[in-house]
Design a protein around this motif. Structure first.
Motif, PDB file in Angstrom:
ATOM      1  N   SER A  36       1.582  -0.789 -10.039  1.00  0.00           N
ATOM      2  CA  SER A  36       0.167  -0.836 -10.388  1.00  0.00           C
ATOM      3  C   SER A  36      -0.702  -1.260  -9.205  1.00  0.00           C
ATOM      4  N   GLU A  37      -0.121  -1.836  -8.170  1.00  0.00           N
ATOM      5  CA  GLU A  37      -0.891  -2.289  -7.003  1.00  0.00           C
ATOM      6  C   GLU A  37      -0.746  -1.333  -5.819  1.00  0.00           C
ATOM      7  N   MET A  38      -0.290  -0.151  -6.058  1.00  0.00           N
ATOM      8  CA  MET A  38       0.058   0.760  -4.974  1.00  0.00           C
ATOM      9  C   MET A  38      -1.188   1.324  -4.295  1.00  0.00           C
ATOM     10  N   PHE A  39      -1.160   1.420  -2.953  1.00  0.00           N
ATOM     11  CA  PHE A  39      -2.166   2.107  -2.133  1.00  0.00           C
ATOM     12  C   PHE A  39      -1.446   2.634  -0.885  1.00  0.00           C
ATOM     13  N   ILE A  40      -2.177   3.359  -0.046  1.00  0.00           N
ATOM     14  CA  ILE A  40      -1.559   3.933   1.159  1.00  0.00           C
ATOM     15  C   ILE A  40      -1.774   2.969   2.321  1.00  0.00           C
ATOM     16  N   GLU A  49      -6.097   9.418  -2.242  1.00  0.00           N
ATOM     17  CA  GLU A  49      -5.195   8.572  -3.013  1.00  0.00           C
ATOM     18  C   GLU A  49      -5.114   9.004  -4.479  1.00  0.00           C
ATOM     19  N   THR A  50      -5.696  10.174  -4.781  1.00  0.00           N
ATOM     20  CA  THR A  50      -5.661  10.625  -6.182  1.00  0.00           C
ATOM     21  C   THR A  50      -4.235  10.893  -6.651  1.00  0.00           C
ATOM     22  N   LEU A  94       6.518   4.363   0.152  1.00  0.00           N
ATOM     23  CA  LEU A  94       5.798   3.553  -0.832  1.00  0.00           C
ATOM     24  C   LEU A  94       6.755   2.821  -1.765  1.00  0.00           C
ATOM     25  N   TYR A 112      -4.224   9.172   9.253  1.00  0.00           N
ATOM     26  CA  TYR A 112      -4.272   8.449   7.978  1.00  0.00           C
ATOM     27  C   TYR A 112      -4.532   9.442   6.857  1.00  0.00           C
ATOM     28  N   TYR A 118      -2.118   1.436   6.014  1.00  0.00           N
ATOM     29  CA  TYR A 118      -2.606   2.037   7.252  1.00  0.00           C
ATOM     30  C   TYR A 118      -1.501   2.202   8.290  1.00  0.00           C
ATOM     31  N   LEU A 168      -1.770   9.117  -6.267  1.00  0.00           N
ATOM     32  CA  LEU A 168      -1.083   7.887  -6.673  1.00  0.00           C
ATOM     33  C   LEU A 168      -1.134   7.666  -8.172  1.00  0.00           C
ATOM     34  N   SER A 169      -2.159   8.228  -8.839  1.00  0.00           N
ATOM     35  CA  SER A 169      -2.331   7.957 -10.270  1.00  0.00           C
ATOM     36  C   SER A 169      -1.192   8.518 -11.108  1.00  0.00           C
TER      37      SER A 169
END
Length: 1088
Positions: free
Chosen positions: A523-527, A380-381, A515, A376, A529, A383-384
């Motif tokens: 705006s709702e993006m995350f990594i 997530e920095t 992604l 994993y 699992y 992503l900004s």
């Protein structure tokens, strides 16, 4: 005599590189006074058992160990130093139990106190395939004495020895402490006297049995021919090998990397001898002398990373005071590393940007291979910076995928693999898929137009080439930054890794491509699992500081300094794509649409079954069907209408329209397209189905090379016995024969050598040895035996129990046993009270090591002893046992039981035979147990003796003395050896006058008649029975389906089986028994 050149195996010698001073910045060199005081204290409290003879600097070793691992010692824990026990993942676990040497996990100061090191037990080697040897050569042993012991014993223990002295002083293992010593003198240094001797062993590339070779010269000569290696050997379960036979799997020598700038013999000694595995290294010192590449600057202060959560004064001081080591790069030393990472992190969680499992191994004996399995991505920095409202996605244009591409595909293959209505001419089929992720469907392939709707790429990995999505077709405004990172090349390898969505089994070029398909709102993006990066393989010329990294991104970037090559491995079973075919682009002047399709259609050739109609397997040389089309341009006229040839025998209007209207395809010339070809040849039914992905294939398992090998033991005796076979005339090893007026050599049984007037085994402690035990038993029955068969079985078991009890074998196997009684054996017949004689023949084989003299003496004594067998007195009282005394002695018939067993059975003698198949034992020599094994012997030549034709008896010409089978042994075809004591008897008898001369009775006329009779019997009797079978089958039996030419075997008919099988077999058995009885009487008939 042929000269022998020996290759002596000693301790491994590692040539140090040229000495250099490390290029270390002044600010990296800490204050060393605190460290040196620590080591003075540690060395002072080490046990007095540490030998002062070893040329090692203990302070240097403890210094290097502490800089890399921290304080992990058994005899001194300095409270002024910080506790590093929480960070047990940095260096391997170690134990303070003195028995740790057996488990290979001693703490280093404990290891030093034990005075042990790796010792090579190979003495001489002719083995040409050392890399294929499966035997261990190096073992952990005590090789030095502690200070204060007797100087003579110390010199015997530690001094160098030649080959003969090494064989005379093999290693020993303590039965109490489990320590192994280089020799018995080293054990005496420690007053460890309850020891077990090692044996001398061999491994050979070809099979050879050394057990009955009579000299060391003979053994050496055969060892050269059979390519053998000699050394010591032990089967003690507590002997600890150094795992040197794994030298291709671990780094066990210094400076393999070429990065060790300052050679130190103490570090080298520790690398070679200390055992506590550290990743791919034999120990931490092998890592220290194969360090990572140093890059300035190193982190030399605490909490420069901002990750240290619990400040510690001791740790801060240790980071500053202790010196520099490149093993902990990018940190100055282990203390600086600890004060820059969180306290509660585990080995799995030590990276701030990813959860990862790692493994390491040696590649091609000198490269450092790392396997990084990333579970994993935490950081997530990144992503900004992906959201960019002003950057409008530059979508990949599909204008090049025109209708003429689909029509040309249809004109080429005749297969309607489409989702959309390409043309009214196209006849659709249902064998392809139009699903969203059909590219990764392993059962139904994508339709042609669907393939071009979503961009794919073929990525090479270590195990195959796999298909990935490499674009952001579905993303809208706001995804500009994400699109750039998906399509472009990132500076961070962690974010360039291909990933797999485990929910859909879809692969992406990198996490950004995944992604942009996974999220609709940036705006709702995350990594997620379920995004698993592919496994990374790094093969490097120098080692990586794997345990000391804080950021996985930084570690991967460090690959450039370590000169690493990078490869990926799919973690599951991805979708294969085109391999590297020799033709990957279009020829010049090709249609631009076809050229685009050739370069962007990433579907393997096997997935579209267009070969059936084109009947050309050469097309598989192209990555796809479009590359095949644009590389087969042909000139000349084309047939553009149907039935020009007159061969079309089944008219079809649709095919005719397709021939006329579909575009021209050069591949099918002289026909315009495939439909023009179809309507100009005879009718043929074509298969237009698609094939499935063959899936992931298992790896190929290579067979291991196996060797036929022989293990034996060799132990020279104390004293200065003369083993030289070249002795003078009538020396102490000869006797004078007055009859022959010459000196005769005193010799020994094969496998023994004469030492101090005794015949002693050349290999006294040996294995894989077989014996024949043949003897007779006289029993006086005091009670009737109602069940003779059961009694014989009981007697057999008791004999074997006695052999196991007195023989002294390790792991004996009974290969054959035959028991023959001079009484009949019948279920309805009881044995009455009285004398019976039993002949016994047993072949026994031992795979374990045995004391050869002891075993042979015990077995010979057993053949002359008595024992008692117990058996129920009556069937009516099975709980009441009667005893019978068994008196053992020589039996001249016992040795020949295997050849006479069947004759005896036919004469209604009670018998019992067992035979067991033991693999490879028939390749070894089995020797008969007799007094001849140990006695000094004289050899008598052919002109001195006369023997029966079966060589069971011999008569000495000079004296007329008859020798029974147990009094001599044949050495070659005619010569025999007899015991020296028996020879003296013959010499005394020779002095008497009128010595009788043996003459064998011989009648040539009678022999000729007998030979003619034998020929008549051998050929006439079979001819009689075969003729009888034919006559009965063709004349007596009405049904011609039996016998020769019929459908059923003659055994199926009662009359034929009696006349032509049962009666002849019975007649043959009776006649053979009579002939054998007559011949045996003739053999034993001597005329003097």
């Amino acid at each position: 005599m042929r000269s022998i050149r020996l290759r002596i195996i000693g301790k491994p010698r590692i040539h140090p590189p040229p000495l250099k001073q490390p290029n270390i910045p002044k600010k990296m060199v800490g204050i060393r006074s605190t460290m040196h005081l620590l080591y003075v204290l540690i060395v002072a409290v080490l046990p007095v058992l540490v030998s002062s003879n070893r040329n090692i600097n203990i302070s240097t070793l403890l210094d290097a160990y502490t800089l890399t691992c921290g304080q992990r010692f058994c005899y001194n824990h300095n409270n002024n130093l910080p506790d590093t026990s929480r960070y047990n993942y940095l260096c391997p676990y170690c134990s303070c139990d003195p028995k740790c040497f057996y488990y290979g996990d001693c703490c280093f100061d404990m290891f030093l106190s034990l005075n042990v090191e790796c010792t090579n037990v190979t003495i001489i080697s002719y083995f040409e395939q050392e890399s294929l040897s499966i035997l261990e050569d190096f073992f952990i042993m005590r090789t030095y004495c502690p200070d204060g012991v007797d100087i003579d014993i110390k010199n015997q223990c530690e001094g160098s020895k030649n080959v003969t002295e090494q064989i005379q002083n093999l290693p020993v293992t303590s039965k109490e402490t489990r320590f192994t010593y280089k020799n018995k003198f080293c054990a005496e240094c420690y007053n460890d006297l309850n020891i077990e001797n090692w044996s001398f062993g061999s491994i050979c590339e070809d099979f050879i049995d050394f057990n009955f070779m009579s000299s060391f010269d003979e053994i050496i000569q055969n060892a050269i021919i059979k390519k053998c290696k000699f050394g010591s050997f032990s089967k003690n379960a507590y002997v600890r090998g150094c795992d040197k036979n794994r030298n291709t799997d671990i780094i066990s020598t210094c400076n393999v990397s070429g990065t060790w700038e300052t050679y130190d013999p103490s570090i080298e000694w520790a690398c070679v001898n200390y055992e506590n595995f550290y990743g791919m290294f034999r120990n931490i010192f092998c890592y220290i002398c194969n360090p990572p590449v140093f890059q300035e600057p190193a982190i030399s202060q605490c909490n420069e990373t901002g990750l240290w959560e619990t400040p510690d004064t001791k740790m801060t001081k240790a980071c500053w005071d202790f010196g520099f080591t490149s093993t902990t790069y990018p940190f100055k030393n282990v203390f600086c590393y600890i004060c820059n990472v969180p306290l509660d992190k585990t080995r799995y969680e030590r990276s701030k940007d990813a959860y990862m499992h790692s493994a390491q191994s040696v590649y091609k004996e000198r490269y450092f291979k790392y396997r990084l399995q990333i579970d994993y991505i935490l950081d997530e920095t990144f992503l900004s910076g992906l959201y960019d409202d002003n950057n409008i996605l530059d979508k990949k244009e599909d204008t090049n995928v025109k209708e003429d591409i689909y029509l040309q595909y249809y004109a080429m293959t005749g297969n309607g693999h489409f989702c959309t209505n390409v043309s009214s001419l196209v006849e659709f089929d249902i064998s392809c898929s139009c699903d969203e992720f059909c590219h990764f469907d392993k059962t139904i392939p994508c339709c042609i137009d669907k393939v071009f709707k979503q961009s794919t790429q073929c990525i090479s990995s270590s195990n195959n080439n796999f298909l990935v999505y490499d674009w952001c077709e579905t993303a809208g405004n706001g995804f500009g930054g994400l699109y750039d990172k998906c399509v472009g090349k990132n500076n961070n390898l962690l974010y360039d890794l291909p990933v797999t969505d485990y929910n859909t089994n879809v692969d992406y070029k990198n996490i950004f491509c995944g992604l942009c398909r996974y999220f609709k709102d940036p705006s709702e993006m995350f990594i997620p699992y379920q995004f698993y990066p592919w496994t990374v393989f790094l093969v490097c010329e120098t080692s990586l500081p794997l345990a000391y990294h804080v950021s996985l991104s930084d570690l991967l970037d460090y690959r450039h300094e370590s000169r690493c090559t990078v490869s990926y491995e799919h973690r599951n079973c991805g979708k294969w794509c085109s391999k590297n075919q020799p033709i990957t682009s279009c020829s010049s002047g090709a249609n631009s649409s076809l050229e685009y399709a050739c370069q962007n259609y990433n579907v393997p050739p096997y997935e579209v079954e267009y070969y059936n109609k084109m009947n050309n397997s050469f097309l598989q040389n192209y990555p796809n069907i479009f590359c095949a089309m644009c590389n087969n341009t042909k000139t000349g006229l084309s047939i553009g209408s149907c039935n020009v040839t007159g061969d079309w025998d089944k008219y079809n209007e649709q095919i005719e329209q397709k021939c006329l209207l579909l575009p021209h395809v050069d591949y099918h010339k002289p026909f315009k397209n495939i439909f023009c070809k179809i309507c100009n040849v005879k009718f043929r039914q074509y298969d237009v189905g698609l094939t499935n992905d063959p899936g992931c294939l298992p790896g190929v398992i290579e067979n291991e090379v196996t060797h036929v090998r022989s293990l034996f033991s060799l132990f020279l005796y104390d004293g200065s016995a003369d083993l030289d076979s070249s002795i003078e005339r009538c020396t102490k090893h000869q006797v004078y024969d007055t009859y022959m007026e010459q000196c005769r050599d005193i010799v020994c049984f094969p496998g023994r050598v004469l030492i101090n007037d005794r015949c002693l085994p050349v290999l006294p402690f040996t294995s894989n040895i077989g014996y024949i035990i043949a003897f007779g038993i006289d029993i006086y029955l005091t009670f009737a035996i109602e069940t003779p068969v059961s009694f014989i079985g009981k007697l057999r078991n008791e004999i074997w129990n006695q052999i196991e009890l007195v023989g002294g074998f390790q792991y004996p196997f009974k290969q054959m046993s035959i028991i023959l009684v001079n009484r009949p054996c019948n279920e309805n017949f009881s044995w009455t009270v009285g004398h019976i004689h039993v002949s016994v023949f047993i072949k026994v084989f031992s795979v374990g090591f045995v004391d050869r003299s002891k075993v042979e003496q015990n077995l010979f004594r057993f053949m002359q002893t008595n024992f008692t067998v117990y058996f129920p007195c009556s069937k009516r009282t099975p709980e009441v046992f009667c005893s019978s005394k068994c008196i053992l002695g020589f039996d001249e018939n016992a040795f020949y039981l295997p050849s006479r067993f069947y004759f005896a059975s036919e004469n209604n003698k009670c018998s019992l035979k067992e035979e067991f198949i033991i693999q490879d034992t028939n390749m070894y020599v089995f020797r008969r147990i007799s007094s001849l094994l140990e006695c000094p012997q004289i050899q008598m030549e052919a002109d001195e003796i006369q023997a029966t034709y079966d060589k069971t008896k011999v008569r000495i010409n000079r004296s007329g003395a008859d020798l029974n089978f147990y009094e001599f042994v044949f050495i070659n075809e005619n010569a025999i050896r007899i015991c020296l004591s028996r020879f003296y008897d013959i010499v005394d008898a020779t002095k008497q006058e009128n010595t009788p001369v043996i003459q064998m009775s011989h009648d040539p006329e009678r022999d000729r008649k007998r030979f003619a009779l034998y020929n008549l019997y051998s050929y006439g009797v079979p001819l009689l029975f075969v003729g009888l079978n034919v006559i009965i089958s063709n004349s007596v039996i009405d049904n011609q389906s039996y016998g020769y030419g019929g459908k059923a075997c003659f055994i199926s008919h009662q009359l034929t089986v009696i006349c032509t099988f049962i009666a002849p077999v019975a007649l043959i058995c009776l006649s053979l028994g009579k002939i054998a009885e007559t011949e045996w009487d003739t053999i034993l008939n001597f005329e003097v």
